[in-house]
Design a protein around this motif. Structure first.
Motif, PDB file in Angstrom:
ATOM      1  N   GLY A  97       0.772  -1.186  -0.220  1.00  0.00           N
ATOM      2  CA  GLY A  97      -0.007  -0.029  -0.075  1.00  0.00           C
ATOM      3  C   GLY A  97       0.721   1.298   0.027  1.00  0.00           C
ATOM      4  N   ASN A  98       2.142   1.118  -0.807  1.00  0.00           N
ATOM      5  CA  ASN A  98       2.783   2.486  -0.520  1.00  0.00           C
ATOM      6  C   ASN A  98       3.238   2.927  -2.243  1.00  0.00           C
ATOM      7  OD1 ASN A  98       4.703   0.403  -1.232  1.00  0.00           O
ATOM      8  ND2 ASN A  98       5.760   0.518   0.489  1.00  0.00           N
ATOM      9  N   ALA A  99       2.709   2.182  -3.010  1.00  0.00           N
ATOM     10  CA  ALA A  99       3.163   2.762  -4.362  1.00  0.00           C
ATOM     11  C   ALA A  99       1.985   2.353  -5.274  1.00  0.00           C
ATOM     12  CB  ALA A  99       4.687   2.174  -4.841  1.00  0.00           C
ATOM     13  N   LEU A 100       1.573   3.273  -6.201  1.00  0.00           N
ATOM     14  CA  LEU A 100       0.988   3.129  -7.354  1.00  0.00           C
ATOM     15  C   LEU A 100       1.474   2.539  -8.523  1.00  0.00           C
ATOM     16  CD1 LEU A 100      -1.397   6.089  -7.488  1.00  0.00           C
ATOM     17  CD2 LEU A 100      -2.331   4.154  -7.182  1.00  0.00           C
ATOM     18  N   ASP A 110      -3.306  -4.939   0.605  1.00  0.00           N
ATOM     19  CA  ASP A 110      -2.247  -4.379   1.343  1.00  0.00           C
ATOM     20  C   ASP A 110      -1.903  -5.443   2.514  1.00  0.00           C
ATOM     21  OD1 ASP A 110      -1.046  -2.943   3.503  1.00  0.00           O
ATOM     22  OD2 ASP A 110      -1.759  -0.894   2.525  1.00  0.00           O
ATOM     23  N   VAL A 111      -0.595  -5.602   3.194  1.00  0.00           N
ATOM     24  CA  VAL A 111      -0.430  -6.169   4.211  1.00  0.00           C
ATOM     25  C   VAL A 111      -1.325  -6.097   5.408  1.00  0.00           C
ATOM     26  CG1 VAL A 111       2.163  -6.729   3.736  1.00  0.00           C
ATOM     27  CG2 VAL A 111       1.710  -4.573   5.085  1.00  0.00           C
ATOM     28  N   ARG A 112      -1.749  -4.604   5.408  1.00  0.00           N
ATOM     29  CA  ARG A 112      -2.651  -4.543   6.551  1.00  0.00           C
ATOM     30  C   ARG A 112      -4.044  -4.811   6.035  1.00  0.00           C
ATOM     31  NH1 ARG A 112       1.611  -0.502   6.848  1.00  0.00           N
ATOM     32  NH2 ARG A 112       1.068  -0.616   4.532  1.00  0.00           N
ATOM     33  N   SER A 113      -4.930  -5.373   6.988  1.00  0.00           N
ATOM     34  CA  SER A 113      -6.262  -5.756   6.787  1.00  0.00           C
ATOM     35  C   SER A 113      -7.387  -4.429   6.669  1.00  0.00           C
ATOM     36  CB  SER A 113      -6.876  -6.795   7.760  1.00  0.00           C
ATOM     37  OG  SER A 113      -5.960  -8.089   7.579  1.00  0.00           O
ATOM     38  N   MET A 114      -8.227  -4.646   5.710  1.00  0.00           N
ATOM     39  CA  MET A 114      -8.997  -3.208   5.416  1.00  0.00           C
ATOM     40  C   MET A 114     -10.384  -3.807   5.118  1.00  0.00           C
ATOM     41  SD  MET A 114      -6.057  -1.357   3.237  1.00  0.00           S
ATOM     42  CE  MET A 114      -6.339  -2.394   2.069  1.00  0.00           C
ATOM     43  N   ALA A 115     -11.375  -3.067   5.684  1.00  0.00           N
ATOM     44  CA  ALA A 115     -12.601  -3.213   5.714  1.00  0.00           C
ATOM     45  C   ALA A 115     -13.584  -1.886   5.234  1.00  0.00           C
ATOM     46  CB  ALA A 115     -13.563  -3.544   6.955  1.00  0.00           C
ATOM     47  N   ASP A 171     -26.312  -4.426   3.506  1.00  0.00           N
ATOM     48  CA  ASP A 171     -25.839  -4.922   4.566  1.00  0.00           C
ATOM     49  C   ASP A 171     -24.366  -5.651   4.153  1.00  0.00           C
ATOM     50  OD1 ASP A 171     -26.458  -6.880   2.502  1.00  0.00           O
ATOM     51  OD2 ASP A 171     -27.132  -8.447   4.018  1.00  0.00           O
ATOM     52  N   LEU A 172     -23.793  -5.315   3.229  1.00  0.00           N
ATOM     53  CA  LEU A 172     -22.622  -5.966   2.678  1.00  0.00           C
ATOM     54  C   LEU A 172     -21.214  -5.215   3.269  1.00  0.00           C
ATOM     55  CD1 LEU A 172     -21.594  -7.232  -0.799  1.00  0.00           C
ATOM     56  CD2 LEU A 172     -19.934  -5.812   0.678  1.00  0.00           C
ATOM     57  N   ILE A 173     -20.411  -6.171   3.938  1.00  0.00           N
ATOM     58  CA  ILE A 173     -19.241  -5.495   4.443  1.00  0.00           C
ATOM     59  C   ILE A 173     -18.154  -6.306   3.476  1.00  0.00           C
ATOM     60  CG2 ILE A 173     -17.341  -5.451   6.199  1.00  0.00           C
ATOM     61  CD1 ILE A 173     -19.652  -4.966   8.368  1.00  0.00           C
ATOM     62  N   ARG A 174     -17.140  -5.393   2.774  1.00  0.00           N
ATOM     63  CA  ARG A 174     -16.061  -6.016   2.077  1.00  0.00           C
ATOM     64  C   ARG A 174     -14.816  -6.059   3.025  1.00  0.00           C
ATOM     65  NH1 ARG A 174     -13.819  -3.064  -3.118  1.00  0.00           N
ATOM     66  NH2 ARG A 174     -12.413  -2.089  -1.543  1.00  0.00           N
ATOM     67  N   LEU A 175     -14.356  -7.178   3.033  1.00  0.00           N
ATOM     68  CA  LEU A 175     -12.679  -7.413   3.532  1.00  0.00           C
ATOM     69  C   LEU A 175     -11.725  -7.803   2.640  1.00  0.00           C
ATOM     70  CD1 LEU A 175     -13.951  -9.546   6.574  1.00  0.00           C
ATOM     71  CD2 LEU A 175     -14.121  -6.990   6.452  1.00  0.00           C
ATOM     72  N   SER A 176     -10.700  -6.994   2.843  1.00  0.00           N
ATOM     73  CA  SER A 176      -9.291  -7.389   2.143  1.00  0.00           C
ATOM     74  C   SER A 176      -8.313  -7.810   3.257  1.00  0.00           C
ATOM     75  CB  SER A 176      -8.697  -6.332   1.556  1.00  0.00           C
ATOM     76  OG  SER A 176      -7.421  -6.640   1.169  1.00  0.00           O
ATOM     77  N   VAL A 177      -8.262  -9.315   3.092  1.00  0.00           N
ATOM     78  CA  VAL A 177      -7.420  -9.962   4.544  1.00  0.00           C
ATOM     79  C   VAL A 177      -6.058  -9.566   4.397  1.00  0.00           C
ATOM     80  CG1 VAL A 177      -7.223 -12.090   5.761  1.00  0.00           C
ATOM     81  CG2 VAL A 177      -9.233 -11.478   4.799  1.00  0.00           C
ATOM     82  N   GLY A 178      -5.301  -9.182   5.309  1.00  0.00           N
ATOM     83  CA  GLY A 178      -3.850  -8.641   5.279  1.00  0.00           C
ATOM     84  C   GLY A 178      -3.211  -9.991   6.084  1.00  0.00           C
ATOM     85  N   LEU A 179      -2.019  -9.321   6.744  1.00  0.00           N
ATOM     86  CA  LEU A 179      -1.190 -10.429   7.194  1.00  0.00           C
ATOM     87  C   LEU A 179      -1.141 -10.453   8.865  1.00  0.00           C
ATOM     88  CD1 LEU A 179       2.010 -10.295   4.823  1.00  0.00           C
ATOM     89  CD2 LEU A 179      -0.060 -11.720   4.578  1.00  0.00           C
ATOM     90  N   GLU A 180      -2.070  -9.547   9.261  1.00  0.00           N
ATOM     91  CA  GLU A 180      -1.932  -9.646  10.875  1.00  0.00           C
ATOM     92  C   GLU A 180      -2.441 -11.296  11.316  1.00  0.00           C
ATOM     93  OE1 GLU A 180      -3.769  -7.670   9.060  1.00  0.00           O
ATOM     94  OE2 GLU A 180      -3.650  -5.593   9.664  1.00  0.00           O
ATOM     95  N   HIS A 181      -2.396 -11.668  12.620  1.00  0.00           N
ATOM     96  CA  HIS A 181      -2.740 -13.104  12.779  1.00  0.00           C
ATOM     97  C   HIS A 181      -4.303 -13.064  12.552  1.00  0.00           C
ATOM     98  CE1 HIS A 181      -3.217 -16.860  14.578  1.00  0.00           C
ATOM     99  NE2 HIS A 181      -2.021 -17.014  14.881  1.00  0.00           N
ATOM    100  N   LEU A 183      -8.780  -1.740   9.433  1.00  0.00           N
ATOM    101  CA  LEU A 183      -8.768  -0.230   8.928  1.00  0.00           C
ATOM    102  C   LEU A 183      -9.800  -0.131   8.003  1.00  0.00           C
ATOM    103  CD1 LEU A 183      -4.995  -0.007   8.258  1.00  0.00           C
ATOM    104  CD2 LEU A 183      -6.093   1.100  10.181  1.00  0.00           C
ATOM    105  N   ILE A 184     -10.744   1.340   7.974  1.00  0.00           N
ATOM    106  CA  ILE A 184     -11.725   1.586   7.132  1.00  0.00           C
ATOM    107  C   ILE A 184     -10.822   2.185   6.042  1.00  0.00           C
ATOM    108  CG2 ILE A 184     -13.937   2.652   6.571  1.00  0.00           C
ATOM    109  CD1 ILE A 184     -14.613   2.133   9.725  1.00  0.00           C
ATOM    110  N   VAL A 185     -10.521   1.504   4.697  1.00  0.00           N
ATOM    111  CA  VAL A 185      -9.811   2.113   3.722  1.00  0.00           C
ATOM    112  C   VAL A 185     -10.461   1.697   2.357  1.00  0.00           C
ATOM    113  CG1 VAL A 185      -7.376   1.998   2.726  1.00  0.00           C
ATOM    114  CG2 VAL A 185      -7.765   1.648   5.170  1.00  0.00           C
ATOM    115  N   ALA A 186     -10.277   2.505   1.344  1.00  0.00           N
ATOM    116  CA  ALA A 186     -10.715   1.902   0.027  1.00  0.00           C
ATOM    117  C   ALA A 186      -9.690   1.741  -0.594  1.00  0.00           C
ATOM    118  CB  ALA A 186     -11.452   3.512  -0.863  1.00  0.00           C
ATOM    119  N   ASN A 187      -9.190   0.476  -0.364  1.00  0.00           N
ATOM    120  CA  ASN A 187      -7.855   0.011  -1.236  1.00  0.00           C
ATOM    121  C   ASN A 187      -8.069  -1.623  -0.647  1.00  0.00           C
ATOM    122  OD1 ASN A 187      -5.575  -0.663  -2.660  1.00  0.00           O
ATOM    123  ND2 ASN A 187      -4.255   0.198  -1.177  1.00  0.00           N
ATOM    124  N   VAL A 188      -7.336  -2.427  -1.467  1.00  0.00           N
ATOM    125  CA  VAL A 188      -7.326  -3.823  -1.077  1.00  0.00           C
ATOM    126  C   VAL A 188      -6.050  -4.363  -1.507  1.00  0.00           C
ATOM    127  CG1 VAL A 188      -9.827  -4.158  -2.081  1.00  0.00           C
ATOM    128  CG2 VAL A 188      -7.760  -4.430  -3.780  1.00  0.00           C
TER     129      VAL A 188
END
Ligand SMILES: *Cc1c(COP(=O)(O)O)cnc(C)c1O
Length: 426
Positions: free
Chosen positions: A216-219, A373-378, A402-412, A366-371
């Motif tokens: 999540g650091n370079a386009l 990333d090593v960080r998990s985002m919803a 009712d939909l929540i979208r998850l991008s699963v990262g590398l936390e446990h 994290l609530i983020v409009a990206n997918v």
């Protein structure tokens, strides 16, 4: 350097396209942060400009750091060459502009990333290129969409937002039956999970911003060409006839290098969305751990999907790794064994209001409009990425309230699940 295509993807991701810097023997890829390159003499300069001799001219069209990234990704996808761009959207735009001009048409699946959807329904239309859409589960209706003006077919390997696995062989057969190449956006899979060129696709595009770079650091974006499609016919007259901007060069005469050469020396040269050498370096560094990151993220996503599916506050879970997913069988055909991607969608009981409450209670996600990333985002698509759509359109697009979208990262994965559980129960 031995042929990287014989290596497994884990090895290519770390070593492909690079065997130490020729000038310094540096083993980490150097960042060649330069725009220009010194010509040996005027004759050398003239030969480079006429493409008689290969070599660096100007960083808008080539750069030694970016070159290594291009070679590595081409090897990972099994292609003959690649051209990097400043973003995924720039790569998709260039891939299309290398095939279609005003008056031409594209056929595309309706399951598309939001930015691609607006490119296809708005900006390309403004440029005189029409995109005709077909639902990915209605392929049998698609033949009627082809005309003499069709120049390509475009799909994603995992469609947004239903996470449907695309039947690449069927789409390739459709495209080839009508004499045009198949372009696959492979961002959600990465070449570690799926290699569309092996299943008949002709061109692969990526947003390198997502899992390929992974941090999540370079386009960045890239187009890889398989080199198999022949453009030596009237439908692609701008390949089969002399090009005035290159003293009458016939791109089709370059054989398997026709598409990728034209993409670089014409489309990238003239539209200019080049990747910066520093971003090429960040993406290369992320790419080195692609295999281990993908394995962990997919395994965690599977475990979170299974636990969410059993949670009393969850009404449904969409994840290709769950046996009831409509394209679970296609996942087994096209994706690396036992891995199903790191995106998952779920619905909460209590609808949109409850979904927003759950998101606001999250502490780790994290609530983020990206997918990717090593960080998990919803995120809550209905109030963000799909905000402009009516409730009916949101439902159709697979982005109901009712939909929540998850991008699963590398936390446990246990920490990630426990955070979701406290938010659902809180
Ligand atoms: C993010 C994304 C893009 C666009 O990439 P950018 O690097 O953000 O321009 C295209 N396709 C898919 C599937 C994506 O996820």
């Amino acid at each position: 350097m031995t042929q990287p295509t014989q290596w497994r993807p884990e090895t290519i991701a770390v070593r492909g396209g690079y065997d130490g810097d020729s000038a310094t023997d540096a083993i980490s890829v150097p960042i060649y942060q330069t725009v220009g390159y010194k010509f040996h003499d005027t004759g050398h300069a003239a030969r480079l400009f006429s493409l008689e001799e290969p070599g660096n001219i100007y960083t808008r069209i080539m750069n030694p750091t970016t070159d290594i990234l291009e070679r590595r990704v081409a090897a990972l996808e099994g292609g003959v060459g690649a051209v990097a761009f400043s973003s995924g959207m720039a790569a998709i735009t260039a891939a299309i502009l290398n095939l279609a001009r005003a008056g031409d048409e594209i056929v595309a699946s309706t399951s598309l990333y939001g930015g691609t959807w607006t490119l296809f329904t708005s900006t390309l239309v403004d440029m005189g290129i029409r995109v005709r859409f077909v639902a990915d589960d209605a392929l049998s209706d698609a033949d009627a969409l082809f005309t003499p003006a069709t120049r390509a077919v475009f799909v994603e390997s995992i469609g947004n937002p239903r996470l449907n696995i695309t039947d690449i062989q069927a789409w390739a057969a459709l495209a080839h039956r009508h004499g045009v190449p198949l372009i696959v956006d492979n961002t959600f899979c990465t070449p570690y999970l799926a290699q569309p060129l092996k299943h008949g696709a002709d061109i692969v595009v990526h947003s390198l911003t997502k899992w390929m770079g992974g941090h999540g650091n370079a386009l960045g974006g890239i187009v890889v060409d398989g080199g198999r499609f022949s453009y030596d016919n009237d439908r692609f007259s701008y390949y089969s006839e002399p090009d005035a901007s290159y003293h009458g060069l016939v791109f089709a005469s370059l054989g398997e290098a026709a598409y990728i050469t034209r993409l670089r020396v014409k489309v990238l040269r003239d539209t200019g969305a080049a990747l910066s050498p520093t971003n090429a370096y960040y993406i290369l560094q992320g790419l080195e751990t692609l295999a281990v990151r993908m394995r962990q993220a997919c395994t965690s996503a599977q475990s979170i999907a299974e636990r969410l599916a059993a949670h009393p506050q969850v009404s449904w879970v969409t994840y290709p790794g769950l046996p009831h997913h409509p394209t679970h069988d296609l996942a087994q055909k096209y994706l690396r064994e036992g891995l199903y991607g790191s995106m998952l969608n779920f619905g909460v009981k209590g609808g949109a209001e409850q979904a927003l409450r759950v998101l606001d209670r999250l502490k780790l996600w994290l609530i983020v409009a990206n997918v990717g990333d090593v960080r998990s985002m919803a995120i809550h698509p209905a109030t963000t990425t799909h905000q402009q759509l009516s409730p009916e359109e949101q439902e159709m697009a697979g982005a109901a309230g009712d939909l929540i979208r998850l991008s699963v990262g590398l936390e446990h994965p246990d920490d990630l699940y426990e955070d979701l559980a406290q938010a659902l129960e809180g």
